[in-house]
Design a protein around this motif. Sequence first.
Motif, PDB file in Angstrom:
ATOM      1  N   GLN A  36      43.474 111.898  -8.483  1.00 33.88           N
ATOM      2  CA  GLN A  36      43.232 111.492  -7.110  1.00 33.88           C
ATOM      3  C   GLN A  36      44.550 111.106  -6.468  1.00 33.88           C
ATOM      4  OE1 GLN A  36      39.641 109.078  -8.665  1.00 33.88           O
ATOM      5  NE2 GLN A  36      39.655 108.904  -6.459  1.00 33.88           N
ATOM      6  N   PHE A  65      43.777 108.867  -2.951  1.00 37.20           N
ATOM      7  CA  PHE A  65      42.746 109.092  -1.934  1.00 37.20           C
ATOM      8  C   PHE A  65      41.362 109.062  -2.558  1.00 37.20           C
ATOM      9  CE2 PHE A  65      44.101 113.130  -3.590  1.00 37.20           C
ATOM     10  CZ  PHE A  65      42.946 113.876  -3.700  1.00 37.20           C
ATOM     11  N   SER A  66      40.340 108.966  -1.731  1.00 37.38           N
ATOM     12  CA  SER A  66      38.946 108.904  -2.177  1.00 37.38           C
ATOM     13  C   SER A  66      38.575 110.131  -2.995  1.00 37.38           C
ATOM     14  CB  SER A  66      38.007 108.804  -0.973  1.00 37.38           C
ATOM     15  OG  SER A  66      38.265 107.638  -0.244  1.00 37.38           O
ATOM     16  N   LYS A  67      37.708 109.921  -3.976  1.00 39.10           N
ATOM     17  CA  LYS A  67      37.371 110.966  -4.945  1.00 39.10           C
ATOM     18  C   LYS A  67      36.793 112.241  -4.315  1.00 39.10           C
ATOM     19  CE  LYS A  67      35.842 111.263  -9.571  1.00 39.10           C
ATOM     20  NZ  LYS A  67      36.489 110.459 -10.560  1.00 39.10           N
ATOM     21  N   PHE A  68      35.892 112.117  -3.383  1.00 39.10           N
ATOM     22  CA  PHE A  68      35.237 113.303  -2.819  1.00 39.10           C
ATOM     23  C   PHE A  68      35.688 113.583  -1.387  1.00 39.10           C
ATOM     24  CE2 PHE A  68      32.362 111.622  -6.060  1.00 39.10           C
ATOM     25  CZ  PHE A  68      32.368 112.716  -6.925  1.00 39.10           C
ATOM     26  N   ALA A  69      36.897 113.189  -1.058  1.00 38.03           N
ATOM     27  CA  ALA A  69      37.411 113.333   0.303  1.00 38.03           C
ATOM     28  C   ALA A  69      38.010 114.717   0.528  1.00 38.03           C
ATOM     29  CB  ALA A  69      38.471 112.278   0.564  1.00 38.03           C
ATOM     30  N   ILE A  83      42.646 116.021   4.561  1.00 35.23           N
ATOM     31  CA  ILE A  83      41.849 114.794   4.526  1.00 35.23           C
ATOM     32  C   ILE A  83      42.091 113.959   5.775  1.00 35.23           C
ATOM     33  CG2 ILE A  83      41.841 114.695   2.002  1.00 35.23           C
ATOM     34  CD1 ILE A  83      43.869 112.383   2.224  1.00 35.23           C
ATOM     35  N   ASP A  87      40.651 108.245   4.503  1.00 41.12           N
ATOM     36  CA  ASP A  87      40.366 108.522   3.092  1.00 41.12           C
ATOM     37  C   ASP A  87      41.540 108.172   2.182  1.00 41.12           C
ATOM     38  OD1 ASP A  87      37.757 109.421   3.505  1.00 41.12           O
ATOM     39  OD2 ASP A  87      38.449 111.431   3.990  1.00 41.12           O
ATOM     40  N   LEU A  89      43.656 105.667   0.272  1.00 40.05           N
ATOM     41  CA  LEU A  89      43.395 104.317  -0.215  1.00 40.05           C
ATOM     42  C   LEU A  89      44.665 103.516  -0.411  1.00 40.05           C
ATOM     43  CD1 LEU A  89      40.717 105.257  -2.878  1.00 40.05           C
ATOM     44  CD2 LEU A  89      40.336 104.510  -0.526  1.00 40.05           C
TER      45      LEU A  89
END
Length: 93
Positions: A36, A65-69, A83, A87, A89
């Motif tokens: 990620q 970044f967010s896992k499913f972004a 992204i 998203d 982080l």
Amino acid sequence: MAVKPLGERLVIKMVEAEEKTKSGIVLPGSAKEKPQMAEILAIGAGITSDEKKKDEVKVGDKVIFSKFAGTEVKIDGEELIVIKLADVLAVIE
């Protein structure tokens, strides 16, 4: 081909995952978790024009970044992700 993100979006490229565990065990490709962590390649004008947001990230920063972004795209044989700034982080320093 250059990719220019719109609004408050970023174009990122994944950073390669570790091939060994801390104990020295080599992981096969199928056992690796998708990282990620990525490097920012381009930033949208919605970020650069906002005084508060333009100092948060810059091209070349490594971010988590967010896992499913995001949306994955393949351009000139290179796998990239587009992204939203929301998203992201953290920035790795």
